[in-house]
Motif scaffolding. Structure first.
Motif, short mmCIF file in Angstrom:
data_model
loop_
_atom_site.label_atom_id
_atom_site.label_comp_id
_atom_site.label_asym_id
_atom_site.label_seq_id
_atom_site.Cartn_x
_atom_site.Cartn_y
_atom_site.Cartn_z
N ILE A 11 0.89 -1.13 -0.03
CA ILE A 11 -0.06 -0.07 0.00
C ILE A 11 0.97 1.23 -0.02
O ILE A 11 0.66 2.21 -0.84
CB ILE A 11 -0.75 -0.12 1.06
CG1 ILE A 11 -2.03 -1.19 0.99
CG2 ILE A 11 -1.58 1.24 1.52
CD1 ILE A 11 -2.99 -1.38 2.24
N CYS A 12 1.97 1.40 0.85
CA CYS A 12 3.10 2.48 0.76
C CYS A 12 3.56 2.62 -0.76
O CYS A 12 3.40 3.73 -1.27
CB CYS A 12 3.96 2.38 1.79
SG CYS A 12 3.18 2.68 3.42
N VAL A 13 3.97 1.45 -1.25
CA VAL A 13 4.35 1.69 -2.52
C VAL A 13 3.49 1.98 -3.79
O VAL A 13 3.73 3.04 -4.41
CB VAL A 13 5.19 0.20 -3.23
CG1 VAL A 13 5.52 0.17 -4.63
CG2 VAL A 13 6.43 -0.35 -2.23
N GLY A 14 2.36 1.56 -3.30
CA GLY A 14 1.09 1.94 -4.23
C GLY A 14 0.86 3.64 -4.42
O GLY A 14 0.49 4.32 -5.17
N LEU A 41 -2.39 -1.68 -9.01
CA LEU A 41 -2.21 -3.04 -8.86
C LEU A 41 -1.56 -3.17 -7.28
O LEU A 41 -2.01 -4.13 -6.55
CB LEU A 41 -1.13 -3.66 -9.76
CG LEU A 41 -1.69 -3.86 -11.17
CD1 LEU A 41 -0.41 -4.20 -11.90
CD2 LEU A 41 -2.76 -4.99 -11.05
N PHE A 42 -0.47 -2.18 -6.86
CA PHE A 42 -0.19 -2.29 -5.70
C PHE A 42 -1.12 -1.90 -4.49
O PHE A 42 -0.60 -2.61 -3.32
CB PHE A 42 1.06 -1.25 -5.45
CG PHE A 42 2.22 -2.03 -6.06
CD1 PHE A 42 3.15 -3.00 -5.23
CD2 PHE A 42 2.90 -1.80 -7.33
CE1 PHE A 42 4.21 -3.44 -5.41
CE2 PHE A 42 4.17 -2.42 -7.71
CZ PHE A 42 4.74 -3.23 -6.75
N LEU A 43 -2.27 -1.21 -4.96
CA LEU A 43 -3.08 -0.81 -3.93
C LEU A 43 -3.83 -1.95 -3.70
O LEU A 43 -4.66 -1.88 -2.45
CB LEU A 43 -3.79 0.39 -4.18
CG LEU A 43 -2.84 1.81 -3.88
CD1 LEU A 43 -3.19 2.91 -4.40
CD2 LEU A 43 -2.51 2.05 -2.38
N THR A 44 -4.42 -2.68 -4.64
CA THR A 44 -5.45 -3.62 -4.68
C THR A 44 -4.97 -5.10 -4.62
O THR A 44 -5.30 -5.77 -3.77
CB THR A 44 -6.49 -3.36 -5.85
OG1 THR A 44 -5.78 -3.56 -6.87
CG2 THR A 44 -7.20 -2.02 -5.21
N LEU A 45 -4.29 -5.25 -5.67
CA LEU A 45 -4.23 -6.68 -6.14
C LEU A 45 -3.25 -7.48 -5.21
O LEU A 45 -3.30 -8.60 -4.81
CB LEU A 45 -3.81 -7.00 -7.67
CG LEU A 45 -3.68 -8.39 -7.94
CD1 LEU A 45 -5.07 -8.80 -8.14
CD2 LEU A 45 -2.96 -8.48 -9.55
#
Length: 60
Positions: free
Chosen positions: A13-16, A45-49
């Motif tokens: 989530i931080c990366v997203g 993608l980084f926030l959800t998948l």
């Protein structure tokens, strides 16, 4: 102690969020459209998948 799925979720989530902010600033700054769209897609993608996949993978 924090378990591995929680760490994976927090980091992704931080990366997203960072990718989303970069894409937003790229849109305002007039960057290349392909780059900003790629950054937006990667941020989604980084926030959800990634968190969902990590939670399901580590739950099994």
């Amino acid at each position: 102690m924090i378990e591995t799925p929680v760490i994976v979720g927090i980091v992704s989530i931080c990366v997203g969020f960072v990718l989303f902010v970069l894409a937003a600033s790229g849109t305002r700054g007039g960057w290349n459209k392909k780059l900003t769209i790629t950054l937006f897609v990667l941020s989604v993608l980084f926030l959800t998948l990634v968190p969902v996949t990590g939670a399901v993978f580590f739950a099994t």
